[in-house]
Design an enzyme around this catalytic site. Structure first.
Site, PDB file in Angstrom:
ATOM      1  CG  ASP A 157     -13.565   8.976 -22.487  1.00 18.96           C
ATOM      2  OD1 ASP A 157     -13.792   9.748 -23.447  1.00 18.96           O
ATOM      3  OD2 ASP A 157     -13.887   9.245 -21.319  1.00 18.96           O
ATOM      4  CG  ASP A 212     -24.337  12.116 -19.731  1.00 21.61           C
ATOM      5  OD1 ASP A 212     -25.009  13.152 -19.515  1.00 21.61           O
ATOM      6  OD2 ASP A 212     -23.731  11.511 -18.833  1.00 21.61           O
ATOM      7  CD  GLU A 233     -35.792   5.561 -31.445  1.00 14.98           C
ATOM      8  OE1 GLU A 233     -36.462   5.925 -32.432  1.00 14.98           O
ATOM      9  OE2 GLU A 233     -34.629   5.089 -31.539  1.00 14.98           O
TER      10      GLU A 233
END
Length: 215
Positions: free
Chosen positions: A98, A120, A198
């Protein structure tokens, strides 16, 4: 959108020589040059997805070390499968972790640059501090970046991009470069490497925003 859960992904990751074991990551703090066996600068991508961007960076820049960071096992496994096809690529490793733990894994001024690609958006306001360009994460990046280090952030989410701009100003970071339409900005797009997201957004006609920050 995340990949579906792949049974056994975490176990397969743990067996890979390209992934630093979770139990020893914090022991490497301040010692990543020893891990790579050279004095080359270290760059990281936080939330690397399936790894296309950072893999291409590593191929193009053999004189730099790279670490791709991803917290979802099933996503990291996809990057790992691509990595295993490049046996001679010795300047790229992965961490399953994380991003909140970055200062526990990297030492002060140990990272030369940070890439954030299509993070996100965490659209609910109560989750703002989880967004990777938030002031909370900027504080974490500040602890590990070299003094002249830069953060490069790309997204197709206009609201997240505007949030990133405001957070950077509030946190006292300098905006080195900014565009709301990367692929129509010749200077900002020079040398650009597209991620999987992308390319998908480009095909849909979505403009890509990019921000470069320094202290």
């Amino acid at each position: 959108m995340r990949l579906r859960n792949i049974p056994g992904a975490r176990e397969r990751i743990a067996d890979s020589r390209f992934v630093v074991p979770e139990g020893s990551m914090k022991e490497k703090k301040g010692r990543w040059r020893e891990v790579f066996g050279n004095e080359n600068p270290l760059y990281i991508e936080v939330g690397m997805g399936k790894g296309r961007f950072i893999t291409e960076l590593a191929v193009r820049n053999p004189d730099r070390n790279y670490i791709g960071i991803e917290k979802y096992s099933s996503v990291l496994l996809r990057a790992l499968e691509k990595r295993e096809e490049l046996e001679n690529l010795g300047n790229l490793l992965y961490l399953r972790m994380d991003a909140e733990e970055l200062p526990l894994v990297f030492g002060q001024e140990e990272v030369a640059g940070i890439y954030l690609n299509f993070s996100d958006p965490w659209p609910k306001e109560r989750h703002a501090k989880r967004r990777l360009p938030s002031r909370q994460f900027l504080e974490r990046y500040d602890k590990i970046l070299v003094k002249e280090g830069k953060i490069e952030f790309k997204t197709d989410n206009r609201e997240l991009f505007e949030f990133a701009l405001e957070e950077a100003k509030t946190a006292g970071w300098k905006i080195e470069g900014c565009t709301f339409d990367l692929h129509h900005d010749e200077e900002m797009c020079r040398g650009n490497i597209m991620t999987e997201y992308e390319e998908r957004f480009m095909e849909k006609g979505n403009p890509i925003c990019k921000l470069i920050l320094s202290r």
